[in-house]
Enzyme design. Sequence first.
Site, PDB file in Angstrom:
ATOM      1  N   ASP A 279       0.800  -1.216   0.000  1.00 36.85           N
ATOM      2  CA  ASP A 279       0.000   0.000   0.000  1.00 36.85           C
ATOM      3  C   ASP A 279       0.838   1.274   0.000  1.00 36.85           C
ATOM      4  O   ASP A 279       0.389   2.330   0.445  1.00 36.85           O
ATOM      5  CB  ASP A 279      -0.919   0.002   1.234  1.00 36.85           C
ATOM      6  CG  ASP A 279      -0.163  -0.328   2.520  1.00 36.85           C
ATOM      7  OD1 ASP A 279       1.055  -0.055   2.590  1.00 36.85           O
ATOM      8  OD2 ASP A 279      -0.792  -0.865   3.447  1.00 36.85           O
TER       9      ASP A 279
ATOM     10  N   GLU B 260      -0.280  -9.014  -1.258  1.00 39.68           N
ATOM     11  CA  GLU B 260      -0.838  -8.538   0.001  1.00 39.68           C
ATOM     12  C   GLU B 260      -2.070  -7.658  -0.263  1.00 39.68           C
ATOM     13  O   GLU B 260      -2.229  -6.574   0.296  1.00 39.68           O
ATOM     14  CB  GLU B 260       0.198  -7.778   0.844  1.00 39.68           C
ATOM     15  CG  GLU B 260      -0.192  -7.692   2.305  1.00 39.68           C
ATOM     16  CD  GLU B 260       0.821  -6.943   3.155  1.00 39.68           C
ATOM     17  OE1 GLU B 260       1.248  -7.518   4.168  1.00 39.68           O
ATOM     18  OE2 GLU B 260       1.205  -5.808   2.815  1.00 39.68           O
TER      19      GLU B 260
ATOM     20  N   GLU C  91      -1.907   4.984   3.307  1.00 40.00           N
ATOM     21  CA  GLU C  91      -1.914   3.573   2.917  1.00 40.00           C
ATOM     22  C   GLU C  91      -3.309   3.015   2.663  1.00 40.00           C
ATOM     23  O   GLU C  91      -3.513   2.231   1.723  1.00 40.00           O
ATOM     24  CB  GLU C  91      -1.195   2.734   3.979  1.00 40.00           C
ATOM     25  CG  GLU C  91       0.312   2.939   4.029  1.00 40.00           C
ATOM     26  CD  GLU C  91       0.740   4.127   4.857  1.00 40.00           C
ATOM     27  OE1 GLU C  91       1.958   4.387   4.945  1.00 40.00           O
ATOM     28  OE2 GLU C  91      -0.140   4.816   5.442  1.00 40.00           O
TER      29      GLU C  91
ATOM     30  N   HIS D 298       6.725   4.832  13.581  1.00 39.53           N
ATOM     31  CA  HIS D 298       7.016   5.718  12.460  1.00 39.53           C
ATOM     32  C   HIS D 298       5.782   6.278  11.759  1.00 39.53           C
ATOM     33  O   HIS D 298       5.892   7.221  10.987  1.00 39.53           O
ATOM     34  CB  HIS D 298       7.853   4.973  11.412  1.00 39.53           C
ATOM     35  CG  HIS D 298       7.084   3.939  10.647  1.00 39.53           C
ATOM     36  ND1 HIS D 298       6.804   2.700  11.164  1.00 39.53           N
ATOM     37  CD2 HIS D 298       6.511   3.973   9.428  1.00 39.53           C
ATOM     38  CE1 HIS D 298       6.113   2.001  10.284  1.00 39.53           C
ATOM     39  NE2 HIS D 298       5.908   2.750   9.223  1.00 39.53           N
TER      40      HIS D 298
ATOM     41  N   HIS E  44      13.443   5.745  13.237  1.00 31.50           N
ATOM     42  CA  HIS E  44      13.179   6.052  11.835  1.00 31.50           C
ATOM     43  C   HIS E  44      14.032   7.252  11.437  1.00 31.50           C
ATOM     44  O   HIS E  44      14.359   8.104  12.257  1.00 31.50           O
ATOM     45  CB  HIS E  44      11.699   6.361  11.639  1.00 31.50           C
ATOM     46  CG  HIS E  44      11.246   6.305  10.232  1.00 31.50           C
ATOM     47  ND1 HIS E  44      11.365   7.373   9.371  1.00 31.50           N
ATOM     48  CD2 HIS E  44      10.673   5.311   9.501  1.00 31.50           C
ATOM     49  CE1 HIS E  44      10.877   7.047   8.181  1.00 31.50           C
ATOM     50  NE2 HIS E  44      10.459   5.798   8.235  1.00 31.50           N
TER      51      HIS E  44
END
Length: 371
Positions: free
Chosen positions: A99, A121, A135, A208, A241
Site C-alpha cells: 500500500d 498482500e 496507505e 514511524h 526512523h
Amino acid sequence: MSAPIRVCITLGTRPEAIKLAPVIRAFRQSAEFATQVILTGQHREMVAQVMQLFHLGADEDLAIMQPQQSLTDITCRSLQGLEACFQRSQPDLVIVQGDTTTAFSAALAAFYQKIPVGHVEAGLRTDDLLNPFPEEANRRLISQITRLHFAPTDTAVGHLKKSGVVGDIHHTGNTVIDALLAVAAQNPPCSIPGLDWSQHRVLLSTVHRRENWGKPLQDIAQGFLKILDQCPDTALLLPLHRNPTVREPLTIALGEHPRVFLTEPLDYAQLVGAMQRCTLLLTDSGGLQEEAPGLGKPVLVLRETTERPEAIAAGTAKLVGTQAAAIADAALELLNSPTAYDAMAQAVNPFGDGQASQRIVDIVRRYCQPA
C-alpha cells in the site's frame, strides 16, 4: 519453446523489498519467466540492505528520492519514470506489493498502458481512509485496477469480495513469512553496543506512522518510561526512523534513560535477530504484526486501528492505541503474568506457511499461459 513470460516487479520501500524478495527469487528460479526488477528509490539505503541480504539485484533504479519530498512528488516522479520503463520492456504483468505510494504509482502506470497488475498482500482494510494515511487509500485504489489479487488471509479475501473488485482473487498467504523463515533459519546476530541480552528482558519497538506524529508519539514515549520504571529488569531497544519528525521527539524523551537503546534502523537480518531475542514487541508497523507471531513473540500494536485484524482475532497481537497508561498496562500484564504471556506467544500465526511466493508464481503462470 514459447517466449518467456515478461514479469516486472516494482518496489520502493524496505517493507516492499522484504515481502517481494522471496517472490523475486521464486520467479527468477523459473526459466518460464523473464523477470525485471525496478526500484523507484522511495527508500534507498534500507532497500539496498534487503536486496543484498537476499542476493538480489535490480534492473533499473529511478532514484526519485529527494529531501523533504511530498506524496505528490513521489507519485509524479514514480509515474513518469515507470511509464518509460514499461514502454521499453513491455511486460506481460506488473507486480506491486502492499500500500505504498510506489505501489499505487506502479499500478496506475501499468493501468495507463493496459498492462495487467498483480497485487501482493491485497485486501487489507481498516475502513478509515485517513488511518493509516495514505496507505488505506492506496491499497483501495490499487484493488480497483488489479487483475490478480494475492490475498494473504481469508479475511483479506472477504474484504476484496465485499468490495466487488474486478479480477481474480487468490488466497496465497503472506510472503513476509517466506522471507522471515528464510532469514530466521540463519539465526542472525543482533549486537547492540551496551545491551546485554542475557541481563534484561528486552522490549523491541518501532514507531514511524504519520498518524502517530506529534502528541501520540509523545504519549507513546511516556508509556515506555512507565514500563521501564515498573520493571527494572527490562530494557527498550528502539531503532529510530530516519524522519526527523519521528526521531527528534523520541530522542528528547528517551535518550537519557540508561536502559533505552536508541539505534539507527536495523537491517533486516539484525531485526530478525532482535525479534528472536526480545521478550515482546511494541510497534505501529504492519509488517511486524505479521512477523513476530511467526517467532512466538507477543505484539502490542501502538495504533487506534489495524488492517490486520487476523492477528487480534488469533490472539498474537493486541491493539492498545497510543495512550501512555494503556500501553504500560498492556505491557506490564504480559511482563508480570506468564499465563497472559504464553497465551499470546503460543497462539497460531494466521499469516501463512512460508509457501506464498511459489503459489504466486504458479498463479501467474496459469494466468499468462492458460490451458
